[in-house]
Design a protein around this motif. Sequence first.
Motif, short mmCIF file in Angstrom:
data_model
loop_
_atom_site.label_atom_id
_atom_site.label_comp_id
_atom_site.label_asym_id
_atom_site.label_seq_id
_atom_site.Cartn_x
_atom_site.Cartn_y
_atom_site.Cartn_z
N UNK A 56 0.86 -1.18 0.00
CA UNK A 56 0.00 0.00 0.00
C UNK A 56 0.90 1.24 0.00
N UNK A 57 0.70 2.09 -0.99
CA UNK A 57 1.62 3.20 -1.23
C UNK A 57 1.78 4.13 -0.02
N UNK A 58 0.66 4.49 0.60
CA UNK A 58 0.71 5.39 1.75
C UNK A 58 1.52 4.80 2.89
N UNK A 59 1.28 3.53 3.14
CA UNK A 59 1.98 2.83 4.22
C UNK A 59 3.49 2.80 3.96
N UNK A 60 3.86 2.58 2.71
CA UNK A 60 5.29 2.54 2.39
C UNK A 60 5.93 3.91 2.61
N UNK A 61 5.19 4.96 2.28
CA UNK A 61 5.70 6.31 2.57
C UNK A 61 5.79 6.55 4.08
N UNK A 62 4.78 6.08 4.82
CA UNK A 62 4.82 6.18 6.29
C UNK A 62 6.09 5.52 6.84
N UNK A 63 6.38 4.33 6.34
CA UNK A 63 7.57 3.60 6.80
C UNK A 63 8.83 4.42 6.55
N UNK A 64 8.95 4.93 5.34
CA UNK A 64 10.15 5.68 4.98
C UNK A 64 10.32 6.94 5.83
N UNK B 77 -0.33 8.40 6.38
CA UNK B 77 -0.80 8.37 4.99
C UNK B 77 -1.61 7.11 4.70
N UNK B 78 -1.27 6.04 5.39
CA UNK B 78 -1.98 4.78 5.25
C UNK B 78 -3.48 4.96 5.53
N UNK B 79 -3.82 5.96 6.30
CA UNK B 79 -5.22 6.17 6.70
C UNK B 79 -6.11 6.66 5.55
N UNK B 80 -5.46 7.12 4.48
CA UNK B 80 -6.24 7.53 3.29
C UNK B 80 -7.00 6.34 2.69
N UNK B 81 -6.57 5.13 3.03
CA UNK B 81 -7.24 3.93 2.52
C UNK B 81 -8.49 3.60 3.33
N UNK B 82 -8.68 4.34 4.44
CA UNK B 82 -9.80 4.04 5.31
C UNK B 82 -9.36 3.31 6.58
N UNK B 83 -8.16 2.73 6.53
CA UNK B 83 -7.61 2.07 7.72
C UNK B 83 -7.22 3.13 8.75
#
Lengths: 105, 105, 105
Positions: A56-64, B77-83
């Motif tokens: 998931x793109x957002x999550x990968x950015x969060x990690x970085x 950013x992962x939260x944009x997915x709804x999570x």
Amino acid sequence: MKSHTAYLKIKTKKEKEIINISDKVKKIVSESEVMEGLCLVNSMHITSSVFINDEEEGLKEDFMEWLEKLAPVANYKHHKTGEKNGDAHLKTRFWSMGTDFLWRV
Amino acid sequence: MKSHTAYLKIKTKKEKEIINISDKVKKIVSESEVMEGLCLVNSMHITSSVFINDEEEGLKEDFMEWLEKLAPVANYKHHKTGEKNGDAHLKTRFWSMGTDFLWRV
Amino acid sequence: MKSHTAYLKIKTKKEKEIINISDKVKKIVSESEVMEGLCLVNSMHITSSVFINDEEEGLKEDFMEWLEKLAPVANYKHHKTGEKNGDAHLKTRFWSMGTDFLWRV
């Protein structure tokens, strides 16, 4: 007991990058013809590592971003050797050098 | 070679929780009748993980507080997915996805 | 299937210390006469752990300073038990309890 070893050569395009190797690992497992056992996926470089997570793109950015906060680019003692990747040595600590998982077919 | 796989289904009562599964793992190992080998204990969820430590109440609170400091609840950013569990994805990084240990009987 | 188990007893000179056990592990692997397989190197103490990295003095100092920053000596709840090593329980989280690697001969 049957065993199978394969090597993946991966070239990053950026200095720091997350690359999804799931399909490559699946293919190797399938080709191994091992029906039940342990699969060890291990990064042979000290400043890289393997982990399992959502694609998931957002999550990968969060990690970085998170890694940059906890193990920032800085002037590390390790740099006296000429290396400049002290932060990468620390960053990989958040991911184990290897990840192993069990599969059943 | 003998192998044995078992699945534990665990329900948490709170959003974040440490649950001791040692006795359950011991029982499975015993039932497997494997006398010498490797036992892989692996969490099948990305936002949970397995680790070995003292069963001590204060220490468990220390862990939870420490995790909250280093990987806080925040607007990821992962939260944009709804999570809404971005912090949990980061928190599990302090515990490997799987823990394996060697036992001898 | 062939298996081999060996125990290393290691005494630290300082409260916190990084000790290179590569040669000892290599010797055990060689003596095991296992030609292909998995080698699990596991620390049997909760406040110590095993990791793979460069044998470089500056880097080891970087690691120690970084650990002190992210998991500092402090007054942890765990200390109500009489123990004083709460920080060490947290510090080891940056290194998995065990490290396993695959070797081929």
